[in-house]
Design an enzyme around this catalytic site. Structure first.
Site, PDB file in Angstrom:
ATOM      1  N   ASP A 182       4.621   0.673  12.009  1.00 24.54           N
ATOM      2  CA  ASP A 182       3.401   0.054  11.487  1.00 24.54           C
ATOM      3  C   ASP A 182       3.247  -1.395  11.923  1.00 24.54           C
ATOM      4  O   ASP A 182       2.248  -2.040  11.618  1.00 24.54           O
ATOM      5  CB  ASP A 182       3.384   0.134   9.958  1.00 24.54           C
ATOM      6  N   ARG A 219      -8.566  -0.708   4.858  1.00 29.69           N
ATOM      7  CA  ARG A 219      -7.754   0.328   4.199  1.00 29.69           C
ATOM      8  C   ARG A 219      -6.383  -0.208   3.825  1.00 29.69           C
ATOM      9  O   ARG A 219      -5.729   0.308   2.927  1.00 29.69           O
ATOM     10  CB  ARG A 219      -7.577   1.541   5.125  1.00 29.69           C
ATOM     11  N   ARG A 232       0.863  14.496  12.962  1.00 29.17           N
ATOM     12  CA  ARG A 232       1.272  14.293  11.559  1.00 29.17           C
ATOM     13  C   ARG A 232       1.259  15.555  10.701  1.00 29.17           C
ATOM     14  O   ARG A 232       0.529  15.634   9.709  1.00 29.17           O
ATOM     15  CB  ARG A 232       0.412  13.208  10.928  1.00 29.17           C
ATOM     16  N   PRO A 233       2.068  16.553  11.004  1.00 29.27           N
ATOM     17  CA  PRO A 233       2.133  17.772  10.183  1.00 29.27           C
ATOM     18  C   PRO A 233       2.804  17.495   8.842  1.00 29.27           C
ATOM     19  O   PRO A 233       3.380  16.425   8.641  1.00 29.27           O
ATOM     20  CB  PRO A 233       3.005  18.696  11.046  1.00 29.27           C
ATOM     21  N   ILE A 234       2.740  18.437   7.889  1.00 29.06           N
ATOM     22  CA  ILE A 234       3.467  18.315   6.616  1.00 29.06           C
ATOM     23  C   ILE A 234       4.459  19.472   6.448  1.00 29.06           C
ATOM     24  O   ILE A 234       4.808  19.865   5.330  1.00 29.06           O
ATOM     25  CB  ILE A 234       2.504  18.228   5.400  1.00 29.06           C
ATOM     26  N   ASP A 235       4.909  20.026   7.581  1.00 30.43           N
ATOM     27  CA  ASP A 235       5.819  21.190   7.518  1.00 30.43           C
ATOM     28  C   ASP A 235       7.090  20.882   6.736  1.00 30.43           C
ATOM     29  O   ASP A 235       7.588  21.736   5.991  1.00 30.43           O
ATOM     30  CB  ASP A 235       6.162  21.643   8.952  1.00 30.43           C
ATOM     31  N   LEU A 236       7.616  19.662   6.833  1.00 31.09           N
ATOM     32  CA  LEU A 236       8.858  19.341   6.124  1.00 31.09           C
ATOM     33  C   LEU A 236       8.624  19.278   4.608  1.00 31.09           C
ATOM     34  O   LEU A 236       9.499  19.636   3.821  1.00 31.09           O
ATOM     35  CB  LEU A 236       9.422  18.012   6.631  1.00 31.09           C
ATOM     36  N   CYS A 257      -4.415  12.574  12.736  1.00 30.41           N
ATOM     37  CA  CYS A 257      -5.178  11.317  12.647  1.00 30.41           C
ATOM     38  C   CYS A 257      -5.048  10.607  13.977  1.00 30.41           C
ATOM     39  O   CYS A 257      -4.305  11.048  14.849  1.00 30.41           O
ATOM     40  CB  CYS A 257      -4.730  10.486  11.463  1.00 30.41           C
ATOM     41  N   LYS A 286       0.843  -1.209   0.000  1.00 31.84           N
ATOM     42  CA  LYS A 286       0.000   0.000   0.000  1.00 31.84           C
ATOM     43  C   LYS A 286       0.875   1.255   0.000  1.00 31.84           C
ATOM     44  O   LYS A 286       0.678   2.190  -0.778  1.00 31.84           O
ATOM     45  CB  LYS A 286      -0.907   0.029   1.232  1.00 31.84           C
ATOM     46  N   ASN A 287       1.883   1.267   0.869  1.00 31.47           N
ATOM     47  CA  ASN A 287       2.679   2.483   1.058  1.00 31.47           C
ATOM     48  C   ASN A 287       3.714   2.714  -0.035  1.00 31.47           C
ATOM     49  O   ASN A 287       4.429   3.703  -0.007  1.00 31.47           O
ATOM     50  CB  ASN A 287       3.319   2.465   2.445  1.00 31.47           C
ATOM     51  N   ARG A 297      -4.616  10.742   4.458  1.00 33.42           N
ATOM     52  CA  ARG A 297      -3.520  11.708   4.527  1.00 33.42           C
ATOM     53  C   ARG A 297      -2.593  11.596   3.329  1.00 33.42           C
ATOM     54  O   ARG A 297      -2.010  12.557   2.865  1.00 33.42           O
ATOM     55  CB  ARG A 297      -2.676  11.452   5.761  1.00 33.42           C
TER      56      ARG A 297
HETATM   57  C1  EPZ Z   1       4.263   6.887   6.163  1.00 30.74           C
HETATM   58  O1  EPZ Z   1       3.501   7.973   6.713  1.00 30.74           O
HETATM   59  C2  EPZ Z   1       3.315   5.687   6.117  1.00 30.74           C
HETATM   60  N1  EPZ Z   1       2.179   6.016   5.276  1.00 30.74           N
HETATM   61  C3  EPZ Z   1       2.824   5.356   7.522  1.00 30.74           C
HETATM   62  O2  EPZ Z   1       2.041   4.157   7.451  1.00 30.74           O
HETATM   63  C4  EPZ Z   1       4.029   5.064   8.397  1.00 30.74           C
HETATM   64  O3  EPZ Z   1       3.593   4.887   9.724  1.00 30.74           O
HETATM   65  C5  EPZ Z   1       5.017   6.250   8.362  1.00 30.74           C
HETATM   66  O4  EPZ Z   1       5.381   6.559   7.010  1.00 30.74           O
HETATM   67  C6  EPZ Z   1       6.292   5.960   9.128  1.00 30.74           C
HETATM   68  O5  EPZ Z   1       6.898   4.809   8.660  1.00 30.74           O
HETATM   69  C7  EPZ Z   1       2.334   5.953   3.929  1.00 30.74           C
HETATM   70  O6  EPZ Z   1       3.384   5.668   3.384  1.00 30.74           O
HETATM   71  C8  EPZ Z   1       1.125   6.272   3.101  1.00 30.74           C
HETATM   72  P1  EPZ Z   1       6.404  10.307   8.097  1.00 30.74           P
HETATM   73  P2  EPZ Z   1       4.073   9.477   6.666  1.00 30.74           P
HETATM   74  O7  EPZ Z   1       6.285  11.551   7.319  1.00 30.74           O
HETATM   75  O8  EPZ Z   1       4.771   9.703   5.391  1.00 30.74           O
HETATM   76  C9  EPZ Z   1       6.772  13.591  11.526  1.00 30.74           C
HETATM   77  C10 EPZ Z   1       0.215   2.726   7.801  1.00 30.74           C
HETATM   78  O9  EPZ Z   1      -0.182   2.187   8.844  1.00 30.74           O
HETATM   79  N2  EPZ Z   1       6.676  14.575  10.429  1.00 30.74           N
HETATM   80  O10 EPZ Z   1       7.619   9.468   7.897  1.00 30.74           O
HETATM   81  O11 EPZ Z   1       2.961  10.378   7.040  1.00 30.74           O
HETATM   82  C11 EPZ Z   1       5.454  12.874  11.760  1.00 30.74           C
HETATM   83  O12 EPZ Z   1       4.583  13.594  12.562  1.00 30.74           O
HETATM   84  C12 EPZ Z   1       0.657   4.204   7.825  1.00 30.74           C
HETATM   85  O13 EPZ Z   1       0.288   2.154   6.696  1.00 30.74           O
HETATM   86  C13 EPZ Z   1       6.798  15.918  10.707  1.00 30.74           C
HETATM   87  O14 EPZ Z   1       6.975  16.307  11.868  1.00 30.74           O
HETATM   88  O15 EPZ Z   1       5.115   9.407   7.879  1.00 30.74           O
HETATM   89  C14 EPZ Z   1       5.888  11.575  12.384  1.00 30.74           C
HETATM   90  O16 EPZ Z   1       6.081  11.748  13.747  1.00 30.74           O
HETATM   91  C15 EPZ Z   1       0.381   4.866   9.127  1.00 30.74           C
HETATM   92  N3  EPZ Z   1       6.692  16.803   9.696  1.00 30.74           N
HETATM   93  C16 EPZ Z   1       7.203  11.317  11.703  1.00 30.74           C
HETATM   94  O17 EPZ Z   1       7.651  12.548  11.151  1.00 30.74           O
HETATM   95  C17 EPZ Z   1       6.482  16.420   8.391  1.00 30.74           C
HETATM   96  O18 EPZ Z   1       6.374  17.257   7.486  1.00 30.74           O
HETATM   97  C18 EPZ Z   1       7.141  10.260  10.612  1.00 30.74           C
HETATM   98  O19 EPZ Z   1       6.229  10.677   9.644  1.00 30.74           O
HETATM   99  C19 EPZ Z   1       6.363  15.037   8.120  1.00 30.74           C
HETATM  100  C20 EPZ Z   1       6.467  14.132   9.151  1.00 30.74           C
END
Ligand code: EPZ
Length: 425
Positions: A311, A403, A122-126, A117, A22-23, A93
């Protein structure tokens, strides 16, 4: 059908095949937006609600999407709508993965800010910070991100955290930027390499040195491409744990061992019995689980890849509820990912959450109960616990599980589990 009835106590037996990841599929689908007037064919796509949501999102933008079995074709028009409908982004998301390709290729994107969620803020600031560094103008207005750019410029970007989503969005944006982009402290998940392979298929030079640094050479045009989605390491590990928790004899097919090293290392430490075998055709590997009695207690910290995946954290805690002693599982990525613990305690588990650590005192038995899933992986953990429990467990909110798990009820039944989906009253 949003409940699953699980009658526990049956050691699972047989073979199960891993779905496409999925991811990996979700960011790859979003990347098709780079292909103005061209096509992408994607094979081994899992049949999941999140894939349907991404399909709906791409169709709402004008992409013609067709599916036949596990193969999908994306026919991208010369121009697309650059606005992501709010209901779809709120639903998933990962919809925010259209941001990079849209801003880069069409010079603008309007995206509802993805809210938090159930597993964390889960911000997207980066994501946004990286786009701004490449020259995008980003404004927040009325809960929406408005991003625009004439043409993004390649540059060196350092990610404050190896975010999977930010790495993927910036790789796709960099593919149509002027010059080279070097992204440092990137995510190293296998799904990133799958996306890199797709971009290479489109004619983009991408070097993922697997060291957390990715170089992307921006191009002025793309070519149609065809790619295969890698196996879903999280789904495969969920079935491996189902075998371990029921004292079963199962084989999980189409697994990439290097993608699941973290779990295999921890299972070895806990005294589980398994073997990894290369299939005759050399293309596929499989993992066979053998009965091995009670697990030994262990400690785990979730970390970005190649660390132990967040996960898999709920499913691993479920497995440790019947270990012979006290285990510790520390969650380092999402601050609210222990919602399932209280539900497992309703089944007789003894889990105490201390800050970001679950302290799991092993018990001899779990008893069936009615429990509710609060998110995808929590739901999977409750199903696993039901398989290892005495009596019947009713898992509610299965829509979360659908999902991310393709035909989980049929797959479990094929392994001899006594599970059935139940419709809403
Ligand atoms: C991906 O989410 C996966 N989803 C998630 O799987 C998985 O848990 C996660 O990576 C970590 O491995 C998909 O690929 C669709 P991140 P993503 O950005 O990209 C922080 C599942 O169960 N962060 O690596 O959203 C964030 O808050 C799902 O299949 C910022 O602070 O994860 C978190 O603490 C759930 N700012 C950490 O980084 C940002 O701009 C990791 O998030 C982005 C992230």
């Amino acid at each position: 059908m949003n409940k699953m009835l699980v009658r526990g106590g049956t050691p699972l037996k047989g073979r199960v095949r891993t779905q496409g990841a999925k991811n990996a599929a979700l960011p790859i689908m979003a990347s098709c937006l780079l292909l103005k007037g061209q096509k992408m064919v994607l094979d081994n796509v899992p049949d999941l609600q999140d894939i349907d949501t991404m399909t709906e999102l791409l169709r709402s933008m004008g992409v013609v999407v067709a599916r036949e079995g596990d193969s999908m074709e994306f026919d991208v028009p010369e121009d697309v709508s650059c606005e992501a409908p709010e209901p779809l982004v709120r639903k998933m998301r990962a919809s925010s993965l259209v941001l990079g390709p849209l801003v880069a290729r069409y010079g603008r994107a309007i995206l509802p800010m993805p809210g938090g969620c159930s597993i964390g803020s889960r911000p997207i600031d980066l994501h946004l910070k990286g786009l701004i560094q490449m020259g995008a103008k980003v404004e927040m207005r009325g809960g929406f991100v408005h991003a625009s750019a004439d043409r993004l410029r390649g540059r060196r970007i350092y990610l404050d955290f190896p975010s999977v989503g930010a790495t993927e969005n910036l790789m796709m944006a960099a593919a149509f930027a002027m010059g080279e982009t070097i992204i440092e402290n990137t995510a190293r998940e296998p799904e990133i390499d799958n996306l890199a392979a797709v971009l290479r298929g489109m004619g983009v030079k991408v070097d993922t040195e697997g060291t957390g640094c990715i170089r992307v050479g921006g191009v002025d045009g793309f070519r149609s491409c065809k790619e295969r989605v890698i196996p879903d390491r999280i789904e495969a590990c969920t079935y491996i744990l189902a075998g371990v928790m029921t004292g079963g004899e199962i084989t999980v097919e189409d697994v990439v061992p290097e993608h699941i090293d973290a779990l295999l290392a921890k299972l070895e430490e806990a005294g589980a019995s398994f073997s990894v075998s290369a299939a005759k055709n050399g293309a596929e590997n499989s993992v066979a689980v053998h009965p091995a009695g009670k697990l030994r207690p262990i400690s785990i910290k979730t970390m970005p890849f190649p660390g132990f995946p967040t996960d898999l954290q709920p499913q691993m805690v479920a497995a440790l509820t019947k270990a012979g002693g006290v285990s510790f599982v520390e969650e380092n990525l999402f601050q609210a990912r222990f919602s399932y613990a209280a539900e497992l305690n309703r089944m007789g588990a003894d889990i105490d959450i201390k800050g970001n650590t679950a302290v799991i005192k092993g018990v001899d038995r779990l008893d069936g109960a009615t429990v509710s899933a609060a998110d995808l992986r929590a739901g999977a953990a409750l199903i696993l616990a039901g398989l290892a429990a005495e009596g019947v467990t009713r898992v509610e909110n299965m829509e979360y599980v659908f999902r991310g798990y393709d035909a989980i009820d049929a797959k479990l039944r094929a392994l001899g589990a006594d599970v059935v989906l139940e419709a809403v009253e």
